[in-house]
Design an enzyme around this catalytic site. Structure first.
Site, PDB file in Angstrom:
ATOM      1  N   SER A 175       1.486   3.103 -11.613  1.00 15.19           N
ATOM      2  CA  SER A 175       2.325   4.259 -11.012  1.00 15.19           C
ATOM      3  C   SER A 175       3.208   4.906 -11.921  1.00 15.19           C
ATOM      4  O   SER A 175       3.610   4.299 -13.172  1.00 15.19           O
ATOM      5  CB  SER A 175       3.301   3.563  -9.881  1.00 15.19           C
ATOM      6  OG  SER A 175       4.290   4.748  -9.563  1.00 15.19           O
ATOM      7  N   TYR A 214      10.036  -2.377  -7.620  1.00 19.25           N
ATOM      8  CA  TYR A 214       8.621  -1.814  -7.445  1.00 19.25           C
ATOM      9  C   TYR A 214       8.148  -1.146  -8.816  1.00 19.25           C
ATOM     10  O   TYR A 214       7.320  -1.410  -9.396  1.00 19.25           O
ATOM     11  CB  TYR A 214       8.840  -0.459  -6.618  1.00 19.25           C
ATOM     12  CG  TYR A 214       7.475   0.286  -6.444  1.00 19.25           C
ATOM     13  CD1 TYR A 214       6.335  -0.346  -5.940  1.00 19.25           C
ATOM     14  CD2 TYR A 214       7.359   1.502  -6.930  1.00 19.25           C
ATOM     15  CE1 TYR A 214       5.021   0.375  -5.995  1.00 19.25           C
ATOM     16  CE2 TYR A 214       6.227   2.378  -7.080  1.00 19.25           C
ATOM     17  CZ  TYR A 214       5.086   1.781  -6.515  1.00 19.25           C
ATOM     18  OH  TYR A 214       3.847   2.355  -6.370  1.00 19.25           O
TER      19      TYR A 214
END
Length: 264
Positions: free
Chosen positions: A144, A157
């Protein structure tokens, strides 16, 4: 549609929805045999049916919780029985939750790392061994942009995705002598059900609309680079540039992130 992946085996984790679902159908559309892995049996079977209609090739489902190493072992044993070889492994399984880290739940953070990082690493280990024996194959790990550019309320995250990126970098070096390739895909926000868990308020999703990616577009780009030597795919271009600038000017990057990119 084409036959560029005819007789190729593509294994996809997190295949029941989102990017994993789109990659499954894009691969099938090019003739691949797909092996779909996720926890939801009904959703997997639906994706398998769609994939078979596109390819005419076999589409298999293996219900697996990617946080459980024993289930990953069992899944890989089934894969070997079904196909004997794997050409591409795409690790899409993962989830996130946006909240201030000091308010986070320890069990949720642990579960996030179990799926996003440890499950991915363990599955890559099994696939990597097989591909070393084959002297061919490619592992694609979904990271990501969050693993490159920090924003508030995403500490756990972002840390999990940064771990995926660095793990992939090292794995690439270790597998290269055996003819096995490793690519990391780092998308920005994508129109998927990810935000149903990560951002229940909907505020963040609304604030990043202009950066939102279509999962089908992401899938097309990922599959386009199957078999290539590309080491990393960062999407969209605007956020890829931001990630590079952050590395060059981190102090300014922190200020920009707090002002524009931390709207959760």
């Amino acid at each position: 549609m084409s036959d560029s992946l005819r007789n190729k085996v593509v294994v996809i984790t997190g295949a029941s929805s989102g990017i994993g679902h789109s990659i499954a159908l894009e691969s099938a559309g090019r003739g691949a045999t797909v092996i779909l892995i996720a926890r939801n049996k009904a959703k997997l079977e639906k994706v398998a049916s769609e994939a078979h209609e596109l390819s005419g090739a076999d589409s298999y489902t293996i219900v697996t919780d990617m946080s459980q190493s024993d289930q990953i072992d069992a899944a890989f044993t089934k894969i070997i029985r079904l196909t004997k070889h794997v050409d591409y492994l795409v690790n899409c399984a993962g989830f996130g939750k946006f909240e201030n880290f000091v308010e986070s739940n320890r069990r949720e953070v642990t579960a996030m790392f179990q799926v996003n990082v440890l499950g991915l690493m363990y599955f890559s280990r099994l696939a990597g061994r097989l591909m070393m024996e084959q002297k061919s194959g490619q592992i694609i790990n979904i990271g990501s942009i969050a693993g490159k550019v920090p924003t508030v309320k995403s500490a756990a995250y972002s840390a999990s995705k940064a771990a995926v990126i660095q793990f992939s970098n090292v794995l690439r070096l270790e597998l290269k002598p055996f003819g096995v390739k490793v690519m990391t895909v780092n998308p920005g926000p994508v129109y998927t059900n990810f935000f149903n868990i990560a951002d229940k308020s909907g505020h963040y999703a609304d604030s990043v609309q202009k950066f939102m990616l279509d999962p089908d577009d992401v899938a097309w780009q990922v599959v386009h680079f199957f078999g290539s030597n590309k080491r990393e795919l960062n999407l969209p271009v605007s956020l890829a540039i931001l990630a590079k600038l952050y590395n060059l000017f981190p102090t300014i990057g922190d200020k920009v992130s707090l002002k524009f990119a931390s709207r959760k």
